[in-house]
Write an enzyme that holds these catalytic residues in place. Structure first.
Site: not given
Ligand code: NAP
Length: 476
Positions: A249, A283
């Site tokens: 997602e 998102c």
């Molecule tokens: P993110 O930076 O991608 O982080 C999401 C999760 O992934 C966090 O738990 C993060 O941990 C972890 N993570 C980061 N780098 C990683 C790696 N190399 N390997 C494994 N895990 C890793 O996203 P965010 O800033 O938290 O959230 C915002 C994004 O989520 C936006 O793009 C939004 O559109 C998207 N989103 C999508 C949906 C959907 O249903 N499509 C819903 C909600 C949000 P850390 O916190 O430790 O960095």
């Protein structure tokens, strides 16, 4: 604060490395508490616990699993205020947003309690041989769940509930900014009857190494991720090594189209929800708002009025409408999007700056005349900024709405249902809101096309993401 250690095998553990990290309240910039930071040794302990727990859980009847999920819904629904408060503290969102999230999060337990008993299969005759084709679904295996900070409860329960309904054990890695809500959910799941080891929670400061270590373990069969497209791509690469089932997602860049025949009251209300739910950190947030030139002036004036009336502040104050963004980087990114758009010719109708003082706040903002070249037209704003453009022809706005690598959700406002359905069907998006600014519903398949993801959460599809299809060819 209670529940700040790792939750493994139904118990609280310090991290193997002894490391901890701070969780900050975005409204005050003060540290709330620190939580244990999981290492790969902790991940191994969680995998052992999950493996042991899943044997018994997968063998239980669907009804037995269903009743525990149902109990989780009842308990969470009775404690919405508790969870809402925690969400506001660590994420910064306003009380009403947090309560809405807590209720939405709880609903996944009820929905998947109902789905747990409906893993329908099929029996048919093979056309040529006459053998029976028997199709059934089995739990896929241990699932690693990685969630973002914008919905600390709901993005977790939207994965935990279907995984448990399917018969899987899970290890969840919550976002480092917001681990407290997920940890606080664990005593509730215990009370509901979830056995030790079935759900494990590993907050960490080392997301990359921890998740990659778990994905290499052959006992893991599913990687379910919600977050940015950039991290999703990395996890898809890693999933390929073990041929894991991926559920992704990812990011969005939602267009919201207001036609000249729209009911402007409905369009305005829809735009406020699509833009301002979760203060734009969603998102699903309307990222580009296209308004027909015949109604652009009135729509802009009324939207700017509504945005200007919103009260910004600490979300624990019940009179506040718009809370704080999660951290300084997110707030600065929103400010940079506005500066960039203005430097390219956009006009600030209301807002357009961060207020003075502590907390990662940004004023609700309306921009008009946003040019196609502005960065916010191509990237997620993820904050309380409505970026308006006008259009005059239906074909042109459909082309512009689809001109993005993302395909999560689009919104269309018109009173002509024939036009509405025709436009919806031409949207390259996994979800479309027609005269509605809210599409999220536990009973519907949530997910995106193109680079917004793979797979669906919620609906009937959600549980199948955690199941394998098995076909038996039988003669008797
Ligand atoms: P993110 O930076 O991608 O982080 C999401 C999760 O992934 C966090 O738990 C993060 O941990 C972890 N993570 C980061 N780098 C990683 C790696 N190399 N390997 C494994 N895990 C890793 O996203 P965010 O800033 O938290 O959230 C915002 C994004 O989520 C936006 O793009 C939004 O559109 C998207 N989103 C999508 C949906 C959907 O249903 N499509 C819903 C909600 C949000 P850390 O916190 O430790 O960095």
């Amino acid at each position: 604060m209670d529940f700040t250690d790792l939750y493994i095998n139904g118990d609280w553990h310090k991290s193997d490395s002894g490391e901890r990290f701070d969780v900050v309240n975005p409204a005050t910039e003060k540290c709330i508490t620190s939580v244990a930071s999981a290492s790969v040794a902790d991940a191994d302990a969680a995998l052992d616990a999950a493996e042991a727990a899943m044997k018994d859980w997968a063998a239980r009847t669907p009804r037995a699993r269903s009743e525990i999920l149902r109990r989780a819904w009842e308990l969470m629904t009775a404690r919405l205020d508790h969870f809402a408060h925690l969400i506001t503290l660590e994420n910064g969102k306003a009380g009403a947003d947090a309560r809405g999230e807590a209720a939405y999060a709880a609903e996944f337990f009820r929905w998947f309690a109902e789905e747990a008993v409906r893993a329908d299969g099929m029996v048919t005759h093979a056309p040529a041989s006459g053998a029976r084709i028997i199709v059934q679904h089995k739990p896929a295996g241990i699932a690693v769940l990685v969630t973002p900070w914008n919905y600390p409860a709901a993005m977790g329960t939207r994965k935990i509930a279907p995984a448990l309904a399917a018969g899987c054990a899970v290890i969840i890695k919550p976002a480092a900014e917001t681990p407290l809500t997920m940890l606080a959910l664990m005593p509730l799941l215990e009370e509901a009857g979830v056995p030790p080891g079935l759900v494990n929670v590993l907050p960490t400061r080392s997301a990359g190494p921890l998740v990659s270590h778990m994905m290499q373990d052959p006992r893991v069969r599913v990687i379910s991720f919600t977050g940015s497209t950039a991290v999703g791509r990395k996890l898809l690469h890693a999933a390929a090594d073990q041929v894991l089932k991926p559920a992704m997602e990812l990011g969005g860049n939602a267009p919201l189209i207001v036609f000249d025949d729209a009911d402007l009251d409905v369009a305005l209300e829809g735009a406020m929800v699509a833009k301002m739910r979760n203060l734009g950190s969603a998102c699903t947030a309307a990222n580009r708002i296209y308004v027909h030139e015949a109604v652009a002036e009135e729509f802009t004036r009324r939207l700017a009025e509504a945005m200007g009336k919103l009260k910004v502040g600490d979300g624990t104050d019940p009179t506040v409408d718009v809370g704080a963004l999660v951290n300084a980087d997110t707030r600065d990114k929103v400010a940079a999007f506005v500066e960039d758009a203005v430097s390219r010719g956009a006009k600030v109708e209301v807002g357009g700056k961060a207020p003075e003082g502590k907390g990662y706040f940004y004023l609700p903002t309306v921009l008009t005349n946003v040019p196609e070249t502005a960065e916010c037209v191509h990237d997620e704003i993820f904050g309380p900024v409505a970026a308006l453009q006008s259009f005059s022809h239906q074909e042109d706005v459909i082309r512009r709405a689809n001109a993005t690598e993302y395909g999560l959700v689009a919104y269309v406002f018109t009173q002509d249902m024939k036009r509405g359905m025709q436009v919806c069907e031409r949207m390259d998006y996994g979800m479309v809101g027609l005269n509605r600014g809210l599409v999220s519903d536990p009973a519907a398949p949530f997910g995106g096309m193109k680079q917004s993801g793979l797979g669906r959460e919620g609906g009937h599809e959600g549980m199948l993401e955690f199941m394998e299809t098995q076909y038996i060819s039988a003669s008797w």
